[in-house]
Design a protein around this motif. Structure first.
Motif, PDB file in Angstrom:
ATOM      1  N   SER A   1       0.826  -1.208   0.000  1.00 29.69           N
ATOM      2  CA  SER A   1       0.000   0.000   0.000  1.00 29.69           C
ATOM      3  C   SER A   1       0.860   1.257   0.000  1.00 29.69           C
ATOM      4  O   SER A   1       0.621   2.183  -0.786  1.00 29.69           O
ATOM      5  N   ARG A   2       1.860   1.301   0.861  1.00 31.29           N
ATOM      6  CA  ARG A   2       2.737   2.483   0.928  1.00 31.29           C
ATOM      7  C   ARG A   2       3.524   2.661  -0.368  1.00 31.29           C
ATOM      8  O   ARG A   2       3.658   3.773  -0.872  1.00 31.29           O
TER       9      ARG A   2
ATOM     10  N   ASP B   1       1.216   3.906  -3.158  1.00 27.38           N
ATOM     11  CA  ASP B   1       0.934   5.338  -2.948  1.00 27.38           C
ATOM     12  C   ASP B   1       2.115   6.197  -3.385  1.00 27.38           C
ATOM     13  O   ASP B   1       1.950   7.207  -4.073  1.00 27.38           O
TER      14      ASP B   1
ATOM     15  N   CYS C   1       2.436   6.179  -7.208  1.00 27.42           N
ATOM     16  CA  CYS C   1       1.351   6.956  -7.827  1.00 27.42           C
ATOM     17  C   CYS C   1       1.588   8.458  -7.697  1.00 27.42           C
ATOM     18  O   CYS C   1       1.176   9.229  -8.556  1.00 27.42           O
ATOM     19  N   GLN C   2       2.276   8.875  -6.643  1.00 27.15           N
ATOM     20  CA  GLN C   2       2.560  10.292  -6.427  1.00 27.15           C
ATOM     21  C   GLN C   2       3.888  10.733  -7.032  1.00 27.15           C
ATOM     22  O   GLN C   2       4.208  11.914  -7.033  1.00 27.15           O
TER      23      GLN C   2
ATOM     24  N   PRO D   1      -1.011   7.236 -12.045  1.00 24.96           N
ATOM     25  CA  PRO D   1      -1.458   6.324 -10.995  1.00 24.96           C
ATOM     26  C   PRO D   1      -2.195   5.105 -11.562  1.00 24.96           C
ATOM     27  O   PRO D   1      -2.030   3.991 -11.067  1.00 24.96           O
TER      28      PRO D   1
END
Length: 102
Positions: free
Chosen positions: A67-68, A71, A74-75, A81
């Motif tokens: 998850s991290r 994220d 995607c950033q 993303p």
């Protein structure tokens, strides 16, 4: 998980495929149609192998790390993303799905 040596080998194979494509673009008359087709296929195969290896390594991470990392990617501004989601979580890069369908 792939080790550094395996990642290096995979990256070098992809780099060589794209190098051969650059040479072909520089002097297309030096290559037969079959050679050009093989160069294109090598580009597709090696790039897809890199993405597949990324996905395999990603899937082996704990859920919170996945998850991290997703994220963060995607950033990052590198690709969209949606692309990261498709490659790491979804059905893969849409380009390769389209090519596999043909």
């Amino acid at each position: 998980m792939m080790n550094d040596e395996e990642w290096t080998e995979l990256q070098q194979a992809e780099d060589m495929a794209y190098f051969r494509a650059d040479l072909c673009c520089y002097s297309p008359e030096s290559y037969t149609l079959d050679e050009k087709r093989a160069i294109c296929n090598d580009m597709i195969i090696t790039s897809k192998a890199v993405l597949d290896a990324m996905r395999a390594d990603f899937e082996q991470l704990p859920a919170d790390a996945r998850s991290r990392l997703l994220d963060m990617l995607c950033q990052s501004g590198v690709e969209s993303p949606e692309w990261w989601w498709n490659v790491l979580v979804g059905e893969g890069d849409p380009l390769y799905r389209e090519l596999e369908a043909n």
